[in-house]
Design an enzyme around this catalytic site. Structure first.
Site, PDB file in Angstrom:
ATOM      1  N   GLY A  93       0.824  -1.209   0.000  1.00 20.54           N
ATOM      2  CA  GLY A  93       0.000   0.000   0.000  1.00 20.54           C
ATOM      3  C   GLY A  93       0.850   1.248   0.000  1.00 20.54           C
ATOM      4  O   GLY A  93       2.016   1.220   0.400  1.00 20.54           O
ATOM      5  N   THR A  95       0.613   5.817   0.401  1.00 23.80           N
ATOM      6  CA  THR A  95      -0.186   7.007   0.751  1.00 23.80           C
ATOM      7  C   THR A  95       0.198   8.153  -0.178  1.00 23.80           C
ATOM      8  O   THR A  95       1.344   8.211  -0.656  1.00 23.80           O
ATOM      9  CB  THR A  95       0.072   7.467   2.200  1.00 23.80           C
ATOM     10  OG1 THR A  95       1.482   7.639   2.381  1.00 23.80           O
ATOM     11  CG2 THR A  95      -0.453   6.484   3.215  1.00 23.80           C
ATOM     12  N   GLN A 150      -9.842   9.966   7.992  1.00 19.21           N
ATOM     13  CA  GLN A 150      -8.704  10.766   8.453  1.00 19.21           C
ATOM     14  C   GLN A 150      -8.540  11.957   7.508  1.00 19.21           C
ATOM     15  O   GLN A 150      -8.425  11.756   6.292  1.00 19.21           O
ATOM     16  CB  GLN A 150      -7.420   9.923   8.468  1.00 19.21           C
ATOM     17  CG  GLN A 150      -6.143  10.702   8.667  1.00 19.21           C
ATOM     18  CD  GLN A 150      -6.086  11.408  10.024  1.00 19.21           C
ATOM     19  OE1 GLN A 150      -6.404  10.839  11.056  1.00 19.21           O
ATOM     20  NE2 GLN A 150      -5.678  12.673  10.015  1.00 19.21           N
ATOM     21  N   GLY A 152      -7.016  14.484   5.224  1.00 16.56           N
ATOM     22  CA  GLY A 152      -5.817  14.345   4.403  1.00 16.56           C
ATOM     23  C   GLY A 152      -5.715  12.996   3.721  1.00 16.56           C
ATOM     24  O   GLY A 152      -4.758  12.737   2.992  1.00 16.56           O
ATOM     25  N   TYR A 156      -6.839   7.353   0.529  1.00 17.95           N
ATOM     26  CA  TYR A 156      -6.394   6.176   1.296  1.00 17.95           C
ATOM     27  C   TYR A 156      -7.557   5.566   2.094  1.00 17.95           C
ATOM     28  O   TYR A 156      -7.751   4.342   2.092  1.00 17.95           O
ATOM     29  CB  TYR A 156      -5.269   6.624   2.225  1.00 17.95           C
ATOM     30  CG  TYR A 156      -4.588   5.554   3.038  1.00 17.95           C
ATOM     31  CD1 TYR A 156      -3.570   4.781   2.489  1.00 17.95           C
ATOM     32  CD2 TYR A 156      -4.920   5.348   4.377  1.00 17.95           C
ATOM     33  CE1 TYR A 156      -2.912   3.820   3.254  1.00 17.95           C
ATOM     34  CE2 TYR A 156      -4.269   4.399   5.150  1.00 17.95           C
ATOM     35  CZ  TYR A 156      -3.258   3.642   4.584  1.00 17.95           C
ATOM     36  OH  TYR A 156      -2.615   2.696   5.347  1.00 17.95           O
ATOM     37  N   TYR A 188      -1.928   3.247  13.967  1.00 15.57           N
ATOM     38  CA  TYR A 188      -0.637   3.868  13.627  1.00 15.57           C
ATOM     39  C   TYR A 188       0.491   2.986  14.167  1.00 15.57           C
ATOM     40  O   TYR A 188       0.559   2.692  15.361  1.00 15.57           O
ATOM     41  CB  TYR A 188      -0.578   5.281  14.191  1.00 15.57           C
ATOM     42  CG  TYR A 188      -1.397   6.252  13.349  1.00 15.57           C
ATOM     43  CD1 TYR A 188      -0.773   7.085  12.435  1.00 15.57           C
ATOM     44  CD2 TYR A 188      -2.784   6.287  13.439  1.00 15.57           C
ATOM     45  CE1 TYR A 188      -1.513   7.949  11.635  1.00 15.57           C
ATOM     46  CE2 TYR A 188      -3.530   7.145  12.649  1.00 15.57           C
ATOM     47  CZ  TYR A 188      -2.889   7.971  11.747  1.00 15.57           C
ATOM     48  OH  TYR A 188      -3.626   8.809  10.946  1.00 15.57           O
TER      49      TYR A 188
HETATM   50  N1  CAA Z   1      -8.982  17.099  11.350  1.00 17.21           N
HETATM   51  C1  CAA Z   1      -9.607  18.162  10.845  1.00 17.21           C
HETATM   52  N2  CAA Z   1      -8.965  19.134  10.183  1.00 17.21           N
HETATM   53  C2  CAA Z   1      -7.656  19.008  10.036  1.00 17.21           C
HETATM   54  C3  CAA Z   1      -6.931  17.914  10.538  1.00 17.21           C
HETATM   55  C4  CAA Z   1      -7.666  16.960  11.228  1.00 17.21           C
HETATM   56  N3  CAA Z   1      -7.060  15.872  11.745  1.00 17.21           N
HETATM   57  N4  CAA Z   1      -5.640  18.073  10.227  1.00 17.21           N
HETATM   58  C5  CAA Z   1      -5.545  19.231   9.552  1.00 17.21           C
HETATM   59  N5  CAA Z   1      -6.775  19.794   9.452  1.00 17.21           N
HETATM   60  C6  CAA Z   1      -7.096  21.056   8.842  1.00 17.21           C
HETATM   61  C7  CAA Z   1      -6.252  22.177   9.417  1.00 17.21           C
HETATM   62  O1  CAA Z   1      -6.862  22.704  10.556  1.00 17.21           O
HETATM   63  C8  CAA Z   1      -6.217  23.163   8.297  1.00 17.21           C
HETATM   64  O2  CAA Z   1      -7.452  23.854   8.249  1.00 17.21           O
HETATM   65  P1  CAA Z   1      -7.498  25.394   7.743  1.00 17.21           P
HETATM   66  O3  CAA Z   1      -6.964  25.381   6.348  1.00 17.21           O
HETATM   67  O4  CAA Z   1      -8.953  25.712   7.842  1.00 17.21           O
HETATM   68  O5  CAA Z   1      -6.624  26.126   8.708  1.00 17.21           O
HETATM   69  C9  CAA Z   1      -6.200  22.277   7.049  1.00 17.21           C
HETATM   70  O6  CAA Z   1      -6.742  21.022   7.482  1.00 17.21           O
HETATM   71  C10 CAA Z   1      -4.824  22.080   6.487  1.00 17.21           C
HETATM   72  O7  CAA Z   1      -3.995  21.447   7.478  1.00 17.21           O
HETATM   73  P2  CAA Z   1      -2.437  21.386   7.329  1.00 17.21           P
HETATM   74  O8  CAA Z   1      -1.830  22.729   7.670  1.00 17.21           O
HETATM   75  O9  CAA Z   1      -1.908  20.222   8.085  1.00 17.21           O
HETATM   76  O10 CAA Z   1      -2.299  21.192   5.756  1.00 17.21           O
HETATM   77  P3  CAA Z   1      -1.082  20.698   4.966  1.00 17.21           P
HETATM   78  O11 CAA Z   1      -1.467  20.870   3.544  1.00 17.21           O
HETATM   79  O12 CAA Z   1       0.178  21.312   5.454  1.00 17.21           O
HETATM   80  O13 CAA Z   1      -0.980  19.131   5.329  1.00 17.21           O
HETATM   81  C11 CAA Z   1      -1.613  16.864   5.383  1.00 17.21           C
HETATM   82  C12 CAA Z   1      -2.035  18.287   4.996  1.00 17.21           C
HETATM   83  C13 CAA Z   1      -0.373  16.492   4.599  1.00 17.21           C
HETATM   84  C14 CAA Z   1      -2.747  15.952   4.987  1.00 17.21           C
HETATM   85  C15 CAA Z   1      -1.296  16.775   6.878  1.00 17.21           C
HETATM   86  O14 CAA Z   1      -2.394  17.308   7.603  1.00 17.21           O
HETATM   87  C16 CAA Z   1      -1.095  15.370   7.341  1.00 17.21           C
HETATM   88  O15 CAA Z   1      -0.052  14.791   7.130  1.00 17.21           O
HETATM   89  N6  CAA Z   1      -2.075  14.774   8.018  1.00 17.21           N
HETATM   90  C17 CAA Z   1      -1.957  13.396   8.564  1.00 17.21           C
HETATM   91  C18 CAA Z   1      -2.526  12.412   7.629  1.00 17.21           C
HETATM   92  C19 CAA Z   1      -2.356  11.047   8.248  1.00 17.21           C
HETATM   93  O16 CAA Z   1      -2.772  10.764   9.343  1.00 17.21           O
HETATM   94  N7  CAA Z   1      -1.738  10.134   7.515  1.00 17.21           N
HETATM   95  C20 CAA Z   1      -1.490   8.820   7.990  1.00 17.21           C
HETATM   96  C21 CAA Z   1      -0.284   8.278   7.311  1.00 17.21           C
HETATM   97  S1  CAA Z   1       0.184   6.703   7.988  1.00 17.21           S
HETATM   98  C22 CAA Z   1      -0.967   5.684   7.402  1.00 17.21           C
HETATM   99  O17 CAA Z   1      -1.763   5.994   6.589  1.00 17.21           O
HETATM  100  C23 CAA Z   1      -0.946   4.286   7.937  1.00 17.21           C
HETATM  101  C24 CAA Z   1      -2.225   3.940   8.531  1.00 17.21           C
HETATM  102  O18 CAA Z   1      -2.958   3.134   7.961  1.00 17.21           O
HETATM  103  C25 CAA Z   1      -2.619   4.476   9.836  1.00 17.21           C
END
Ligand code: CAA
Length: 249
Positions: A93, A95, A150, A152, A156, A188
């Site tokens: 997989g 992301t 989730q 972002g 996925y 995670y």
């Molecule tokens: N819930 C709600 N809103 C959220 C949020 C959340 N968890 N996280 C961010 N936001 C909102 C922010 O408040 C922001 O809102 P505004 O624009 O209104 O201020 C907006 O979303 C943008 O947030 P970021 O500044 O973080 O935006 P970015 O573009 O810099 O990053 C991102 C976006 C890359 C998706 C980043 O938020 C991120 O990495 N998030 C985590 C995603 C995640 O959990 N991935 C898991 C990877 S591991 C995996 O997938 C394995 C598995 O199975 C578990």
């Protein structure tokens, strides 16, 4: 009789996609330790795959799980090397995390094609043989985020939720032939995929994990070995959450 003798000596044949790193590597090694003959698929990082193979003795095979023809060829190579695939773990997989309002069609498609399409193609490549032999264990690695959603991860989470519907449907199709299909939804876990998440975001995520830590790949592998077992034949179509209590579905 010859086949039975081989099984007694060597165990069943298991194939793990994305099986040379992270959760997949832990599953490959745990199956090996449990007596299976294991093959690991990978794509891209040949030096890492070869180092894994040298360390574990597990043969590695490169192909893209999103490509059905490549899966058919890959499964044939595994069969020629160690025997017909009896246990398939769909772990491969990727992301492409980004908020939907910035997501490109390519970022959507890549994740759907690999994470969901890869499961279709790999299952399609092994299912006829499993039906003929009247035995199969398929374990699909979903995600806590396929259950909870989730930010972002619309791509996925959609793929990982899709795997759960796929799992239940194939479970119904295979049950009468002793082919089980189950999913694991890891939380995670301490892998490169999770390390790639921004530290400030990761800090917030960890606060929502009651266990207060990342999972270990070996803790996810524990579930895969359980579901792969011969005597797990009455467990079919479930999604086993292993997530430190992050989401109780
Ligand atoms: N819930 C709600 N809103 C959220 C949020 C959340 N968890 N996280 C961010 N936001 C909102 C922010 O408040 C922001 O809102 P505004 O624009 O209104 O201020 C907006 O979303 C943008 O947030 P970021 O500044 O973080 O935006 P970015 O573009 O810099 O990053 C991102 C976006 C890359 C998706 C980043 O938020 C991120 O990495 N998030 C985590 C995603 C995640 O959990 N991935 C898991 C990877 S591991 C995996 O997938 C394995 C598995 O199975 C578990």
């Amino acid at each position: 009789m010859q086949i039975e003798a081989r099984k007694e000596r060597t165990g069943r044949v298991a194939l793990v996609t994305g099986g040379t790193t992270g959760i997949g590597a832990a599953i490959s090694e745990a199956l090996l330790a449990a007596g299976y003959r294991v093959a690991a698929n990978y794509l891209g990082n040949m030096p890492l795959a070869e180092a894994f193979s040298a360390r574990t003795g597990i043969p590695v095979f490169e192909w893209n799980v999103a490509d059905l023809a490549a899966c058919n060829d890959g499964v044939a190579c595994v069969q020629a090397a160690i025997g017909a695939v009896e246990v398939l773990v769909n772990n491969a997989g990727i992301t492409r995390d980004v908020m939907l309002h910035k997501m490109t069609a390519a970022q959507w498609r890549e994740v759907i094609d690999v994470d969901l399409g890869g499961c279709f193609a790999m299952c399609r490549a092994v299912i006829e043989g499993m039906r003929e032999r009247r035995f199969g264990r398929i374990v699909n690695i979903s995600s806590v985020n396929g259950l909870s959603g989730q930010a972002g991860q619309t791509n996925y989470a959609a793929a990982k939720a899709g795997l759960i519907g796929f799992t239940k449907s194939l479970a119904l199709e295979g049950a009468s032939r002793n082919i089980t299909t189950n999913a694991i939804a890891p939380g995670y876990t301490d892998t490169a995929m999770v390390s790639a998440v921004r530290p400030d975001v990761m800090e917030q995520i960890l606060k929502a994990v009651p266990a207060g830590r990342l999972g270990l790949p070996s803790e996810i592998a524990r579930g895969a070995v359980f579901l792969a077992a011969d005597d797990a034949g009455f467990i079919n179509g479930i999604t086993l959450s292993i997530n430190g209590g992050k989401y109780l579905a």
